[in-house]
Scaffold this motif. Structure first.
Motif, PDB file in Angstrom:
ATOM      1  N   UNK A   1       0.845  -1.196   0.000  1.00  7.66           N
ATOM      2  CA  UNK A   1       0.000   0.000   0.000  1.00  7.66           C
ATOM      3  C   UNK A   1       0.880   1.245   0.000  1.00  7.66           C
ATOM      4  N   UNK A   2       0.433   2.289  -0.662  1.00  7.41           N
ATOM      5  CA  UNK A   2       1.177   3.544  -0.689  1.00  7.41           C
ATOM      6  C   UNK A   2       0.512   4.560   0.233  1.00  7.41           C
TER       7      UNK A   2
ATOM      8  N   UNK B   1      -3.893   9.071   4.700  1.00  8.43           N
ATOM      9  CA  UNK B   1      -4.525   7.902   4.117  1.00  8.43           C
ATOM     10  C   UNK B   1      -3.561   7.074   3.297  1.00  8.43           C
ATOM     11  N   UNK B   2      -4.110   6.208   2.440  1.00  7.64           N
ATOM     12  CA  UNK B   2      -3.318   5.376   1.552  1.00  7.64           C
ATOM     13  C   UNK B   2      -3.936   5.418   0.152  1.00  7.64           C
ATOM     14  N   UNK B   3      -3.314   4.717  -0.790  1.00  8.40           N
ATOM     15  CA  UNK B   3      -3.804   4.803  -2.173  1.00  8.40           C
ATOM     16  C   UNK B   3      -4.940   3.826  -2.432  1.00  8.40           C
ATOM     17  N   UNK B   4      -5.208   2.915  -1.502  1.00 12.75           N
ATOM     18  CA  UNK B   4      -6.323   1.984  -1.619  1.00 12.75           C
ATOM     19  C   UNK B   4      -7.463   2.468  -0.724  1.00 12.75           C
ATOM     20  N   UNK B   5      -8.706   2.192  -1.069  1.00 12.95           N
ATOM     21  CA  UNK B   5      -9.830   2.818  -0.345  1.00 12.95           C
ATOM     22  C   UNK B   5     -10.183   2.179   0.989  1.00 12.95           C
TER      23      UNK B   5
ATOM     24  N   UNK C   1       3.370   5.428 -10.754  1.00 16.61           N
ATOM     25  CA  UNK C   1       3.727   6.826 -10.536  1.00 16.61           C
ATOM     26  C   UNK C   1       2.905   7.359  -9.371  1.00 16.61           C
ATOM     27  N   UNK C   2       3.541   8.127  -8.497  1.00 18.17           N
ATOM     28  CA  UNK C   2       2.765   8.798  -7.452  1.00 18.17           C
ATOM     29  C   UNK C   2       1.792   9.803  -8.070  1.00 18.17           C
ATOM     30  N   UNK C   3       2.181  10.387  -9.214  1.00 20.66           N
ATOM     31  CA  UNK C   3       1.306  11.354  -9.873  1.00 20.66           C
ATOM     32  C   UNK C   3       0.046  10.674 -10.413  1.00 20.66           C
ATOM     33  N   UNK C   4       0.186   9.420 -10.808  1.00 24.50           N
ATOM     34  CA  UNK C   4      -0.912   8.682 -11.423  1.00 24.50           C
ATOM     35  C   UNK C   4      -1.460   7.655 -10.433  1.00 24.50           C
ATOM     36  N   UNK C   5      -1.820   8.145  -9.273  1.00 27.38           N
ATOM     37  CA  UNK C   5      -2.289   7.314  -8.168  1.00 27.38           C
ATOM     38  C   UNK C   5      -3.330   8.090  -7.387  1.00 27.38           C
ATOM     39  N   UNK C   6      -4.464   7.484  -7.127  1.00 26.39           N
ATOM     40  CA  UNK C   6      -5.475   8.102  -6.274  1.00 26.39           C
ATOM     41  C   UNK C   6      -5.068   7.966  -4.804  1.00 26.39           C
ATOM     42  N   UNK C   7      -5.753   8.690  -3.945  1.00 30.90           N
ATOM     43  CA  UNK C   7      -5.557   8.575  -2.512  1.00 30.90           C
ATOM     44  C   UNK C   7      -6.902   8.503  -1.804  1.00 30.90           C
TER      45      UNK C   7
ATOM     46  N   UNK D   1      -6.698  11.478  -8.998  1.00 25.63           N
ATOM     47  CA  UNK D   1      -5.614  12.030  -9.803  1.00 25.63           C
ATOM     48  C   UNK D   1      -6.133  12.542 -11.136  1.00 25.63           C
ATOM     49  N   UNK D   2      -5.770  13.779 -11.465  1.00 27.00           N
ATOM     50  CA  UNK D   2      -6.128  14.324 -12.772  1.00 27.00           C
ATOM     51  C   UNK D   2      -5.244  13.738 -13.876  1.00 27.00           C
ATOM     52  N   UNK D   3      -4.174  13.057 -13.469  1.00 32.64           N
ATOM     53  CA  UNK D   3      -3.292  12.422 -14.445  1.00 32.64           C
ATOM     54  C   UNK D   3      -3.780  11.023 -14.815  1.00 32.64           C
TER      55      UNK D   3
END
Length: 484
Positions: free
Chosen positions: A103-104, A121-125, A182-188, A212-214
Motif C-alpha cells: 500500500x502507498x 490515508x493510503x492509495x487503496x480505499x 507513478x505517485x502522480x498517477x495514483x489516487x488517494x 488524480x487528474x493524471x
C-alpha cells in the motif's frame, strides 16, 4: 497470553467500546499498552511508512461547503491553503525499492487558518483489519521474520488466515493496483469515515477521495522487475522530474456523504474500515497542485509528522474502531520519533499562533514566555477555551464491551472488485497472489486462504486453487460451512 505486567489477557481480538457502535475506551489498558509498545519498536526509523517522498503545494477550494462543514479550508470558492504531501510505502524500510508491492501512503498536511489538518490515508480505499488492537500483530506478520530478517508469506498468510475481513484488501493489493507506476498517477483515500460538522452542529459522515487528474497507472510484476533494474527510486524520480519540468500534478478532493440515520441501512457497517461505500455519489471539494520540491529531505519529508488526531473545527473522528486506535497511535509514535515538541518543527508548525500550557521537554523551540502556563487564570492575556469549538455530542447506548461488529460481510466487496477487473487484470491478480500463496508450506493455512477467496467469488477461488495446486473439493466444503 499476558500483558507486560504478567496479568492474563481476556480478549486479544476486540478492543473495548462504549456499546456496539461507540468509540474505543481509554480504560482499555491492553489496547493502549499494545499500541504504545508497538509505536516504540524502531529507533529512529518510522515503524511503518519509512520510505517516503514529499512535496509542497496548494489546495484550492471549489466552493462554499458550509452546509456540510464549518472547516475554514472549505469555506469559500477559490480559498487557497498551503499543503505538504508525503507519499510512502508502508512495510518496507527507508532504502527499499519503490517498485515493491505495498500500500502507498498518501498523507496531506493542510496548513489552515484554524490549525493543521492531516488527512493521513493510503492509495487503496480500505484497510486489512477493522480493529486497531490487531494492528501491531498485522505489521509484525508483514515485517521480516525476527529470526531470518526476511519477509515471509508463511508468516503473513498465517495471520490473514485468521482475519477473513482482510480478503477485500488483499484482493486489491495483489491486483496491479499493488504496484503504482507513478505517485502522480495514483489516487488517494482517507480510508476511514469521518464526521463533518457544520456551524449548526449537524453531523454528516464522510469518506475522502483524492482523484488524480493524471489518471491511474500501475505496473505488472514483469514491468516492476524491469523498472526496478533501471531505477528503484522510480516513483521519486518521476514525481520530482515532473515538478522540475513544470508539469505540476493535480488531484481533485471528493467526499462521499452519509447521514447518521442511514448507518444501519446497509448489509455492511459503514464505519468498518474494510468497506467502501459503493453507489454513493461523490462531491467535489477542491483541487490540490504540487508545485515545489523540498530543499532538505531530513527537515521536511523525514521530519514531517502526520496524525489523524490533527483535526480542525468541522472535521471530527467517527466511531470507526481502526481510526479510534490511530488517533492515539500516530501522534504517540511521532512523539517517540521526534519528541513531544514535533509540532514546533517548521514542517509541522501551524500557520496560526499556538497558545497553551504545553512546555519544555526534548527539542522545545516554542519560545513561550510569561508567568501563566496554566488555565483558567484571571491574569490579563490568558488564553481561554471557547465553547463554540466543543466536539459534537454523540448518543451512546449499551454497556462497555469487547466484541466484533455484527455486520462483518467479509467477502462481498472482494468479489465485486474481482468481477470488476477485466480478463487480463484477473489473470494478473491470480498470478500475483499465487506467487506468494504458493510459497506457504502449511496446507491448512493455504486452504483457509483459498476458502476466503472462493467465498469472495467461486471463479476467483477456483482459478487460484488450481494455480497453487490446492484441494478444490476441500475449499468448496469449507466455504459452504463458513459464515460471511
Amino acid at each position: 497470553m499476558t500483558r507486560d505486567n504478567g496479568s492474563p489477557v481476556g480478549d486479544n481480538q476486540n478492543s473495548q467500546t462504549a456499546g456496539p457502535n461507540g468509540p474505543s475506551l481509554l480504560q482499555d489498558s491492553h489496547l493502549i499498552e499494545k499500541l504504545q509498545r508497538f509505536d516504540r519498536e524502531r529507533i529512529p526509523e518510522r515503524v511503518v511508512h519509512a520510505r517516503g517522498t514529499g512535496a509542497f503545494g496548494e489546495f484550492v477550494s471549489s466552493g462554499n461547503a458550509s452546509a456540510l462543514t464549518r472547516a475554514d479550508v472549505f469555506s469559500a470558492a477559490g480559498k487557497k491553503t498551503p499543503v505538504f504531501v508525503r507519499f510512502s510505502t508502508v512495510i518496507h524500510p527507508k532504502g527499499s525499492p519503490e517498485t515493491l508491492r505495498d500500500p502507498r501512503g498518501f498523507a496531506t498536511k493542510f496548513y489552515t487558518q484554524e490549525g493543521n489538518w492531516d488527512l493521513a490515508g493510503i492509495h487503496l480505499p480500505i484497510f486489512f483489519i477493522r480493529d486497531a488492537i490487531k494492528f501491531p500483530d498485522m505489521i509484525h506478520a508483514l515485517k521480516p521474520s525476527p529470526v531470518t530478517n526476511v519477509q515471509d508469506p508463511n508468516r503473513f498468510f498465517d495471520f490473514f488466515s485468521h482475519v477473513p475481513e482482510s480478503t477485500s484488501q488483499l484482493t486489491r493489493l495483489y491486483s496491479d493496483m499493488g504496484i503504482p507506476a507513478s505517485y502522480r498517477k495514483m489516487d488517494g483515500h482517507g480510508v476511514h469515515a469521518f464526521k463533518m460538522v457544520n456551524q449548526a452542529g449537524v453531523v454528516t459522515y464522510v469518506k475522502f477521495h483524492w482523484k488524480s487528474r493524471q489518471g491511474e497507472q500501475n505496473l505488472t510484476r514483469t514491468e516492476a522487475a524491469r523498472v526496478q533494474g533501471e531505477d528503484f527510486n522510480n516513483l521519486t524520480t518521476d514525481l520530482y522530474g515532473a515538478i522540475r519540468k513544470g508539469d505540476l500534478p493535480k488531484w481533485d478532493l471528493y467526499v462521499q456523504t452519509m447521514l447518521p440515520a442511514d448507518l444501519d441501512k446497509y448489509a455492511y457497517n459503514p464505519l468498518d474500515a474494510t468497506k467502501i461505500w459503493p453507489g454513493l455519489p461523490e462531491t467535489l471539494l477542491g483541487t490540490m497542485t504540487l508545485n515545489k520540491m523540498p530543499d532538505n529531505f531530513f527537515e521536511t519529508t523525514e521530519s514531517a509528522a502526520f496524525a489523524p488526531s490533527n483535526l480542525v473545527p468541522g472535521i471530527e473522528p467517527s466511531e470507526d474502531k481502526m481510526l479510534q486506535g490511530r488517533l492515539f497511535s500516530y501522534a504517540d509514535t511521532q512523539h517517540h520519533r521526534l519528541s513531544a515538541n514535533s509540532k514546533t518543527l517548521p514542517i509541522n508548525a501551524p500557520l496560526v499562533k499556538v497558545s497553551n500550557g504545553n512546555s519544555d521537554g526534548q527539542g522545545n523551540r516554542g519560545g513561550r514566555s510569561g508567568e501563566v502556563n496554566y488555565q483558567p487564570s484571571r491574569q490579563a492575556g490568558t488564553a481561554n477555551d471557547n465553547p463554540d469549538y466543543k466536539y459534537v455530542e454523540t448518543p451512546l447506548t449499551g454497556t462497555t464491551i469487547q466484541a466484533a461488529i455484527k455486520k462483518t460481510d467479509n467477502f462481498t466487496q472482494a468479489g465485486a472488485f474481482f468481477r470488476g477487473l477485466n480478463s487480463q487484470q484477473q489473470t494478473n491478480l491470480i498470478g500475483n497472489l499465487a506467487s506468494d500463496l504458493g510459497k506457504v508450506s502449511n496446507s491448512e493455512i493455504k486452504q483457509i486462504m483459498l476458502t476466503h477467496f472462493y467465498k469472495a467469488d467461486p471463479i476467483f477461488g477456483t482459478r487460484l486453487t488450481a494455480a497453487v495446486s490446492g484441494n478444490l473439493g476441500d475449499v468448496q466444503q469449507r466455504a459452504a460451512k463458513m459464515a460471511d
